[in-house]
Design a protein around this motif. Structure first.
Motif, PDB file in Angstrom:
ATOM      1  N   ASP A  48      33.621  46.105  34.205  1.00  0.00           N
ATOM      2  CA  ASP A  48      34.413  45.101  34.931  1.00  0.00           C
ATOM      3  C   ASP A  48      35.003  44.199  33.854  1.00  0.00           C
ATOM      4  O   ASP A  48      34.311  43.342  33.308  1.00  0.00           O
ATOM      5  CB  ASP A  48      33.522  44.319  35.895  1.00  0.00           C
ATOM      6  CG  ASP A  48      34.278  43.262  36.677  1.00  0.00           C
ATOM      7  OD1 ASP A  48      35.427  42.929  36.312  1.00  0.00           O
ATOM      8  OD2 ASP A  48      33.717  42.738  37.652  1.00  0.00           O
ATOM      9  N   SER A  49      36.267  44.389  33.536  1.00  0.00           N
ATOM     10  CA  SER A  49      36.884  43.648  32.429  1.00  0.00           C
ATOM     11  C   SER A  49      36.951  42.146  32.697  1.00  0.00           C
ATOM     12  O   SER A  49      37.100  41.359  31.756  1.00  0.00           O
ATOM     13  CB  SER A  49      38.270  44.198  32.102  1.00  0.00           C
ATOM     14  OG  SER A  49      39.133  44.074  33.210  1.00  0.00           O
ATOM     15  N   GLN A  50      36.802  41.730  33.965  1.00  0.00           N
ATOM     16  CA  GLN A  50      36.779  40.294  34.256  1.00  0.00           C
ATOM     17  C   GLN A  50      35.602  39.628  33.534  1.00  0.00           C
ATOM     18  O   GLN A  50      35.718  38.507  33.057  1.00  0.00           O
ATOM     19  CB  GLN A  50      36.679  40.040  35.766  1.00  0.00           C
ATOM     20  CG  GLN A  50      36.736  38.568  36.131  1.00  0.00           C
ATOM     21  CD  GLN A  50      38.092  37.946  35.821  1.00  0.00           C
ATOM     22  OE1 GLN A  50      39.100  38.381  36.368  1.00  0.00           O
ATOM     23  NE2 GLN A  50      38.121  36.956  34.956  1.00  0.00           N
ATOM     24  N   HIS A  53      36.743  39.092  30.008  1.00  0.00           N
ATOM     25  CA  HIS A  53      37.683  37.959  29.972  1.00  0.00           C
ATOM     26  C   HIS A  53      36.957  36.632  30.121  1.00  0.00           C
ATOM     27  O   HIS A  53      37.334  35.635  29.494  1.00  0.00           O
ATOM     28  CB  HIS A  53      38.742  38.088  31.072  1.00  0.00           C
ATOM     29  CG  HIS A  53      39.771  39.137  30.821  1.00  0.00           C
ATOM     30  ND1 HIS A  53      40.707  39.050  29.824  1.00  0.00           N
ATOM     31  CD2 HIS A  53      40.004  40.317  31.456  1.00  0.00           C
ATOM     32  CE1 HIS A  53      41.481  40.122  29.838  1.00  0.00           C
ATOM     33  NE2 HIS A  53      41.064  40.906  30.811  1.00  0.00           N
ATOM     34  N   ASP A  54      35.911  36.600  30.971  1.00  0.00           N
ATOM     35  CA  ASP A  54      35.153  35.367  31.206  1.00  0.00           C
ATOM     36  C   ASP A  54      34.178  35.032  30.081  1.00  0.00           C
ATOM     37  O   ASP A  54      33.587  33.948  30.069  1.00  0.00           O
ATOM     38  CB  ASP A  54      34.371  35.463  32.518  1.00  0.00           C
ATOM     39  CG  ASP A  54      35.264  35.402  33.743  1.00  0.00           C
ATOM     40  OD1 ASP A  54      36.443  35.011  33.626  1.00  0.00           O
ATOM     41  OD2 ASP A  54      34.762  35.740  34.842  1.00  0.00           O
ATOM     42  N   SER A  73      27.810  36.895  35.917  1.00  0.00           N
ATOM     43  CA  SER A  73      29.109  36.504  36.442  1.00  0.00           C
ATOM     44  C   SER A  73      29.002  35.247  37.278  1.00  0.00           C
ATOM     45  O   SER A  73      28.040  35.058  38.016  1.00  0.00           O
ATOM     46  CB  SER A  73      29.693  37.630  37.291  1.00  0.00           C
ATOM     47  OG  SER A  73      30.953  37.244  37.810  1.00  0.00           O
ATOM     48  N   ARG A  75      31.468  34.839  39.311  1.00  0.00           N
ATOM     49  CA  ARG A  75      32.435  35.260  40.340  1.00  0.00           C
ATOM     50  C   ARG A  75      31.726  35.871  41.547  1.00  0.00           C
ATOM     51  O   ARG A  75      30.557  36.194  41.507  1.00  0.00           O
ATOM     52  CB  ARG A  75      33.423  36.220  39.730  1.00  0.00           C
ATOM     53  CG  ARG A  75      34.166  35.535  38.570  1.00  0.00           C
ATOM     54  CD  ARG A  75      35.450  36.178  38.239  1.00  0.00           C
ATOM     55  NE  ARG A  75      36.109  35.429  37.183  1.00  0.00           N
ATOM     56  CZ  ARG A  75      37.092  34.574  37.389  1.00  0.00           C
ATOM     57  NH1 ARG A  75      37.549  34.361  38.607  1.00  0.00           N
ATOM     58  NH2 ARG A  75      37.652  33.945  36.379  1.00  0.00           N
ATOM     59  N   ASP A  82      36.375  47.892  37.239  1.00  0.00           N
ATOM     60  CA  ASP A  82      37.788  47.574  37.481  1.00  0.00           C
ATOM     61  C   ASP A  82      38.376  48.457  38.581  1.00  0.00           C
ATOM     62  O   ASP A  82      39.208  48.006  39.358  1.00  0.00           O
ATOM     63  CB  ASP A  82      38.596  47.757  36.197  1.00  0.00           C
ATOM     64  CG  ASP A  82      38.362  46.645  35.184  1.00  0.00           C
ATOM     65  OD1 ASP A  82      37.795  45.595  35.558  1.00  0.00           O
ATOM     66  OD2 ASP A  82      38.728  46.835  34.012  1.00  0.00           O
ATOM     67  N   LYS A  85      38.146  47.065  42.152  1.00  0.00           N
ATOM     68  CA  LYS A  85      38.763  45.771  42.470  1.00  0.00           C
ATOM     69  C   LYS A  85      39.799  45.907  43.570  1.00  0.00           C
ATOM     70  O   LYS A  85      40.575  46.846  43.594  1.00  0.00           O
ATOM     71  CB  LYS A  85      39.439  45.176  41.229  1.00  0.00           C
ATOM     72  CG  LYS A  85      38.486  44.811  40.109  1.00  0.00           C
ATOM     73  CD  LYS A  85      37.728  43.567  40.465  1.00  0.00           C
ATOM     74  CE  LYS A  85      36.657  43.287  39.468  1.00  0.00           C
ATOM     75  NZ  LYS A  85      36.788  42.156  38.671  1.00  0.00           N
ATOM     76  N   ASP A  89      39.168  37.529  42.286  1.00  0.00           N
ATOM     77  CA  ASP A  89      37.716  37.394  42.304  1.00  0.00           C
ATOM     78  C   ASP A  89      37.369  35.919  42.129  1.00  0.00           C
ATOM     79  O   ASP A  89      37.222  35.430  41.016  1.00  0.00           O
ATOM     80  CB  ASP A  89      37.119  38.235  41.174  1.00  0.00           C
ATOM     81  CG  ASP A  89      35.633  38.460  41.325  1.00  0.00           C
ATOM     82  OD1 ASP A  89      35.034  37.926  42.271  1.00  0.00           O
ATOM     83  OD2 ASP A  89      35.070  39.170  40.484  1.00  0.00           O
TER      84      ASP A  89
END
Length: 175
Positions: A48-50, A53-54, A73, A75, A82, A85, A89
């Motif tokens: 999960d690339s989020q 990024h986070d 996370s 989120r 990914d 998704k 999010d």
């Protein structure tokens, strides 16, 4: 073996996807059928690339190669990559909601060496520093013993419906 821990970078994604597939096919095989594993890879089990990024996804590496990964996370997403998704999010409220422990995978050659436990402690510390008082996760059956040993309690058991129609039993755990 020289082991280092660091935050994951987007450039790590190909190596992490390979690690996740190898870990899943090997370490989950005693708990899930080949059809369940096939249905989970790429959607339930994947990067999960989020999280990257986070700045909440960690990598353990030796000689520049990832041997484990895992994160937390802030989120709302409970699990998945990914490919899973469907839209934005949103963030959780650390005062009223738990942070989520997410996407832990260990190379089979490095299982049961304490690497996953160390990654979990890094995640717990970072989530607490971000103001979260509670932690939850959707654990696999293979991961349940580790999380239980680290103080997590079973909150619920349910099945995830996989893309190939097979159900995958999982455990919601909290601390």
């Amino acid at each position: 073996m020289s082991l280092t821990y660091r935050l994951a970078q987007l450039s790590d994604i190909p190596a992490l996807e390979a690690l996740i597939a190898l870990s899943t096919r090997t370490l989950q095989a005693a708990y899930y059928s080949p059809a369940q594993i096939a249905g989970a890879l790429g959607t339930v089990f994947g990067v999960d690339s989020q999280l990257i990024h986070d700045g909440t996804y960690f990598v353990a590496e030796t000689d520049g190669l990832p041997v484990a990964c895992g994160g937390w996370s802030r989120r709302r997403t409970l699990y998945g990559s990914d490919q899973n998704k469907t839209g934005p999010d949103p963030l959780r409220d650390p005062q009223t909601e738990p942070a989520m422990i997410r996407a832990f995978f260990v190379h089979p050659d490095h299982a049961r060496e304490g690497i996953g436990r160390h990654l979990l402690h890094l995640c717990e510390d970072a989530a607490h520093e971000a103001g979260f008082q509670r932690l939850e996760m959707i654990a696999t059956l293979a991961g349940e013993p580790l999380y239980h040993a680290c103080g997590y309690a079973v909150l619920d058991r349910f099945d995830i419906s996989l893309v190939n129609g097979h159900p995958m039993p999982v455990v919601r755990m909290g601390k």
